[in-house]
Design an enzyme around this catalytic site. Structure first.
Site: not given
Length: 456
Positions: A136, A202, A289, A318-319
């Site tokens: 990332s 967030r 992702d 993505h994580d």
């Protein structure tokens, strides 16, 4: 357990935006020991809200007996400038005013961070790194560093990252900044300014870090519920979680840093920049992702010499690179083993892993994926399946010969001995009208005298 260490650089630090920090501090951790040959150093670059204690957020990959074994490697991880974990940031005291920077803290770009990392490397007297790893935002740092210092790294692992931040990614980040700006406390000069806005930011970010399938699996609706859904409480929990360990100033600054990423800026474009990399490179993409889609990793693999791409399937979006420890370990170990078994590829080798090297202009080389080539018009022109073409400054005779020996390339016609076609993409040729018919239904007429350039 390694303790947090601080590197103080007591000199003006010029930033890419034109401003200057009077001094900087970089917080970092090290694990393991540098061996006598000084050839076992590994540098890990952390992601957006990560810290320098890599064993805290990547414990599945770093530690004794893990992929990056601290008994085998000397591992370094530094907290990026602007972050909330010890390096110079908006909450640091400006030595010129003796007050925190707060809203006056300048834009710090990926290139500025790499500059600070390299200062730390020199301080640690590390002359060579056997591996550079980043995912990332960390992957953006690693990529930029490998371009700036191509001789420094032997191996490079880039995970869920890109050559430049996309408009899609910038839009996600801007939406988060708008949430922070909407907080009425954001303009106040205090450490907790914008906290409520950061919580909303967030929660927004989580939508790009995860996948719809993951939410369906982990936050499934209960049949009888008409309010207070699991997904709702999960989003609020994530907001509270970030507020307990971070601050809005760092969050805002780091999102701007990510947006600044563009390896091609002032370098003649991304392709030219990526071609500078000399490290053996593994690129890992995550099929689910949505923030850094796999097309961006495919682009990296196409233009980085000695690069190999692996796409992993993960529920976590993505994580996934932070969660799928077993899958990540298997992927990287397989790549490491293949590199040990294969002879080392010389930089000048014409064909590297289904890519052919072409001199696109003086001093600039590119590796073009063979599957993307439609036909060659020697001595100068390569036509791609997307309709674009590359004008090479060097005669393509060696390229032509290599393609005929290793792939399904053949001469188009005895009457056009200088045109070599990829039989996978060329369906037929009308010699009377000089018209090529492509397998996808398109066609193209060749000029009467083809190629247009004449051999010198």
């Amino acid at each position: 357990m390694s303790e947090l260490q601080l590197f103080h650089y007591p000199h003006p630090f010029d930033l890419e935006c034109g401003q200057t920090l009077p001094e900087i501090q970089v917080a970092y951790h090290t694990f393991g020991k540098l061996n006598d040959r000084a050839d076992n150093a590994v540098w890990i670059c952390h992601a957006l809200t990560g810290n320098s204690d890599v064993t805290e957020w990547w414990s599945g990959l770093v530690g004794e007996g893990k992929l990056l074994d601290t008994r085998q490697y000397f591992i370094i991880c530094a907290n990026v400038l602007s972050s909330a974990y010890g390096s110079t940031s908006a909450l640091s005291v400006n030595p010129l005013t003796q007050e925190p920077y707060y809203q006056d803290f300048p834009l710090v770009t990926i290139r500025d961070v790499v500059k600070s990392l390299d200062l730390l490397r020199e301080h640690l007297q590390i002359r060579q790194l056997c591996m550079l790893v980043g995912g990332s935002l960390g992957g953006q740092q690693a990529l930029e560093w490998a371009i700036q210092k191509p001789e420094l790294f032997k191996q490079l692992i880039l995970i869920a990252t890109n050559a430049r931040m996309s408009p899609w990614g910038i839009a996600f980040n801007e939406s988060q900044r708008m949430a922070i700006e909407a907080d009425q406390t954001w303009q106040e000069r205090r450490a907790d300014a914008g906290t409520a806005g950061m919580k909303a930011a967030r929660a927004t970010a989580l939508l790009s870090y995860r996948s719809a399938v993951m939410y369906e699996y982990t936050q499934a609706r209960e049949e009888s519920v008409i309010d207070h859904y699991r997904a709702s409480s999960y989003q609020r929990y994530q907001g509270e979680k970030i507020a307990s360990r971070f601050n809005a100033f760092s969050y805002y600054s780091l999102s701007r840093m990510m947006d600044s990423h563009d390896v091609g800026r002032n370098r003649g474009g991304a392709m030219a920049a990526l071609n500078r990399i000399k490290a053996q490179t593994l690129i890992i993409g995550i099929q689910s992702d949505v923030l850094f889609p796999v097309e961006e990793q495919r682009f990296l693999a196409r233009y980085i010499p000695q690069a190999e791409l692996t796409e992993i399937d993960s529920l976590y979006g993505h994580d996934g690179f932070l969660v799928e420890n077993e899958l990540m370990t298997k992927t990287i170990r397989t790549w490491e083993l293949s590199n040990r078994l294969e002879p080392e590829v010389e930089e000048e080798e014409l064909i590297v892993r289904d890519r052919v090297q072409v001199d696109v202009r003086k001093g600039v080389r590119e590796y073009i994926a063979v599957e993307n080539i439609s036909f060659l018009a020697t001595p100068y022109t390569i036509h791609l399946i997307n309709g674009n073409r590359i004008e090479s400054d060097t005669v393509l005779d060696k390229v032509s010969l290599a393609l005929q020996e290793n792939y399904d390339f053949t001469l188009l016609s005895p009457h056009l001995p200088h045109i070599l076609v990829n039989t996978r993409h060329i369906k037929s040729f009308d010699e009377k009208n000089n018209r090529i018919y492509l397998s996808d239904g398109r066609s193209q007429t060749l000029p009467p005298e083809f190629p247009l350039k004449k051999a010198k």
